[in-house]
Design an enzyme around this catalytic site. Sequence first.
Site, PDB file in Angstrom:
ATOM      1  CB  CYS A  62       8.279  -0.753  -2.483  1.00 50.78           C
ATOM      2  SG  CYS A  62       8.397   0.385  -3.856  1.00 50.78           S
ATOM      3  CB  CYS A  66       6.443   1.780  -0.319  1.00 51.04           C
ATOM      4  SG  CYS A  66       7.086   3.134  -1.328  1.00 51.04           S
ATOM      5  CB  CYS A  93      11.456   2.193  -3.375  1.00 47.06           C
ATOM      6  SG  CYS A  93      10.437   3.659  -3.108  1.00 47.06           S
TER       7      CYS A  93
END
Length: 226
Positions: A62, A66, A93
């Site tokens: 990520c 995030c 992600c």
Amino acid sequence: MYRQVIKVKTVPDNKNEGNQYNKDHARRATAITNEWWEAIEQNDAAYNDLFFYAVQSTGIFCKPSCRSRTPRRDNVEIYSSAEEALLAGFRPCKRCKPTNEKLPDEEWILSIVDYMNQNYRRQLTLELLGQATHSSPYHLQRTFKRIMGVTPTEYMQQLRLSKAQEALKQSNLSVEEIAESVGIGNTGYFITWFKRELAVTPARYRKLNQGRMEGSGEEEACTRNN
């Protein structure tokens, strides 16, 4: 907050060199500074161009910004580029899109299926799956059903049933042990559920199928002898 610049490493083109790079970099990627961890906890977008973090348990990486559930610190690896995280075997992600590309739904759902196949012994709820795959439970359920033809819960039940059938035919484990091995701690519930799905109890299923297997073995031996 002081921003520490991370020097971006060059990713090798040669496949053999790349394999060695994966092994060496995987060992170097586990350290995380307090500054980076604070950026992850606070979803600090100011760090998005400085590093990416990957979660070992889910296989997903990520951006620092995030909004997914914060992972355990000891489960996190730091990478200086999305390419490095991809090379190490992590998937982008679905929520924060660290590669700035949309992951195809089919690929995303297959990654969830793989996660379920490896973790069917755990009590995986739709909410936990959503947290693990960085998606809302509603979007996960709807997309999973469209791609797989069944809901995540239905898929998990089918998977556990298949694993139970396999264990009954190929092992000497007790019914209680088999129930636990497929993620069902209540033996009574397991027996009732198994009979509802297959119209026979686990014990009866074992007797019928082990008898067939023994018969097939004798038949094969006779064929070889002849």
